[in-house]
Design a protein around this motif. Sequence first.
Motif, PDB file in Angstrom:
ATOM      1  N   ALA A 163     -72.940 -10.737  21.677  1.00  0.00           N
ATOM      2  CA  ALA A 163     -71.842 -11.639  21.522  1.00  0.00           C
ATOM      3  C   ALA A 163     -70.686 -11.199  20.626  1.00  0.00           C
ATOM      4  CB  ALA A 163     -72.604 -12.947  21.284  1.00  0.00           C
ATOM      5  N   GLU A 164     -71.116 -10.996  19.559  1.00  0.00           N
ATOM      6  CA  GLU A 164     -70.152 -10.581  18.539  1.00  0.00           C
ATOM      7  C   GLU A 164     -69.383  -9.307  18.822  1.00  0.00           C
ATOM      8  OE1 GLU A 164     -67.967 -10.990  15.041  1.00  0.00           O
ATOM      9  OE2 GLU A 164     -69.051 -12.333  15.993  1.00  0.00           O
ATOM     10  N   ARG A 165     -69.967  -8.259  19.536  1.00  0.00           N
ATOM     11  CA  ARG A 165     -69.050  -7.377  20.081  1.00  0.00           C
ATOM     12  C   ARG A 165     -68.097  -7.781  20.977  1.00  0.00           C
ATOM     13  NH1 ARG A 165     -74.087  -4.562  20.844  1.00  0.00           N
ATOM     14  NH2 ARG A 165     -73.813  -4.335  22.958  1.00  0.00           N
ATOM     15  N   PHE A 210     -75.869 -13.339  28.176  1.00  0.00           N
ATOM     16  CA  PHE A 210     -74.793 -13.947  29.019  1.00  0.00           C
ATOM     17  C   PHE A 210     -75.117 -14.281  30.425  1.00  0.00           C
ATOM     18  CE2 PHE A 210     -71.932 -10.555  26.487  1.00  0.00           C
ATOM     19  CZ  PHE A 210     -71.922 -11.411  25.191  1.00  0.00           C
ATOM     20  N   GLN A 211     -74.357 -15.103  31.030  1.00  0.00           N
ATOM     21  CA  GLN A 211     -74.839 -15.546  32.354  1.00  0.00           C
ATOM     22  C   GLN A 211     -73.387 -15.534  33.208  1.00  0.00           C
ATOM     23  OE1 GLN A 211     -76.936 -19.247  32.849  1.00  0.00           O
ATOM     24  NE2 GLN A 211     -77.047 -18.903  35.112  1.00  0.00           N
ATOM     25  N   ALA A 218     -63.234 -15.652  25.800  1.00  0.00           N
ATOM     26  CA  ALA A 218     -64.462 -14.586  26.267  1.00  0.00           C
ATOM     27  C   ALA A 218     -65.687 -14.813  26.348  1.00  0.00           C
ATOM     28  CB  ALA A 218     -63.930 -13.106  25.384  1.00  0.00           C
ATOM     29  N   LEU A 219     -66.140 -15.634  25.427  1.00  0.00           N
ATOM     30  CA  LEU A 219     -67.554 -15.911  25.252  1.00  0.00           C
ATOM     31  C   LEU A 219     -67.749 -16.860  26.068  1.00  0.00           C
ATOM     32  CD1 LEU A 219     -68.130 -15.812  21.353  1.00  0.00           C
ATOM     33  CD2 LEU A 219     -69.018 -14.233  23.134  1.00  0.00           C
ATOM     34  N   LEU A 224     -66.201 -17.460  29.212  1.00  0.00           N
ATOM     35  CA  LEU A 224     -66.278 -16.504  30.548  1.00  0.00           C
ATOM     36  C   LEU A 224     -67.691 -15.826  30.884  1.00  0.00           C
ATOM     37  CD1 LEU A 224     -62.633 -15.144  30.612  1.00  0.00           C
ATOM     38  CD2 LEU A 224     -63.555 -16.803  32.238  1.00  0.00           C
ATOM     39  N   ALA A 225     -68.286 -15.225  29.779  1.00  0.00           N
ATOM     40  CA  ALA A 225     -69.192 -14.509  29.852  1.00  0.00           C
ATOM     41  C   ALA A 225     -70.620 -15.376  29.876  1.00  0.00           C
ATOM     42  CB  ALA A 225     -69.540 -13.555  28.593  1.00  0.00           C
ATOM     43  N   GLY A 226     -70.363 -16.696  29.807  1.00  0.00           N
ATOM     44  CA  GLY A 226     -71.389 -17.700  29.767  1.00  0.00           C
ATOM     45  C   GLY A 226     -72.537 -17.495  28.413  1.00  0.00           C
ATOM     46  N   ALA A 227     -71.749 -17.343  27.515  1.00  0.00           N
ATOM     47  CA  ALA A 227     -72.656 -17.077  26.283  1.00  0.00           C
ATOM     48  C   ALA A 227     -73.616 -18.180  26.099  1.00  0.00           C
ATOM     49  CB  ALA A 227     -71.735 -16.633  24.987  1.00  0.00           C
ATOM     50  N   ARG A 228     -74.899 -17.729  25.517  1.00  0.00           N
ATOM     51  CA  ARG A 228     -75.845 -18.851  25.175  1.00  0.00           C
ATOM     52  C   ARG A 228     -76.125 -18.740  23.693  1.00  0.00           C
ATOM     53  NH1 ARG A 228     -80.216 -18.214  29.887  1.00  0.00           N
ATOM     54  NH2 ARG A 228     -78.759 -17.793  31.449  1.00  0.00           N
TER      55      ARG A 228
END
Length: 189
Positions: free
Chosen positions: A77-79, A140-141, A182-183, A185-189
């Motif tokens: 997620a940090e990347r 990510f989802q 960006a996070l 959009l990536a569905g970050a959890r």
Amino acid sequence: MTGRAADIKAAALALFAERGYQATTMADIGAAIGIRGPSLYKHVGSKQELLVQIMTATMDTLLANHRAAISGCDDVAERLRRAAEAHVRFHARHRLEAFVGTREIRSLEDPHDTEVLERRTRYERGFRKIIAEGVEAGRFQVASVKLTSYAILDLGMGVSVWYREDGELTEDRLVYQYGDFALQLAGAR
């Protein structure tokens, strides 16, 4: 690049952004820096060469910034945040390069179009790889890794159209918010 060559490239960039590649002549570029058109050929081979220099330098910088941003970071997620932030920061700082790079891709001739498109593909795949790793790790989802990478890249490219240093947002605040986007959009959890 010599001082004169850098001046020529800068003038070409400004004119390509203002008038478009097709509407800009070598004489226009020469006039912008006080050199007669024919004398320009002592410093540069052609207008196409200038466009190629601008576009490959832009892509090489984006690729280098991407590598530097994610280097040494293990958290996916940090990347992604760092990659998105580097992308947005470039587009906020280099609006003309971003504009010409997007609009004038159609003006590149073979084999230069292939060279630039290969760089663009490598750049997009860098984002796609991070997103795919995040999906695989359950962080990510997304419905489509490729579509998500395109959406993140498009968001960043749009910054070059509207962002101004004297506007409502500082560059750092803008970059951070786009990292959040960006996070999301990536569905970050």
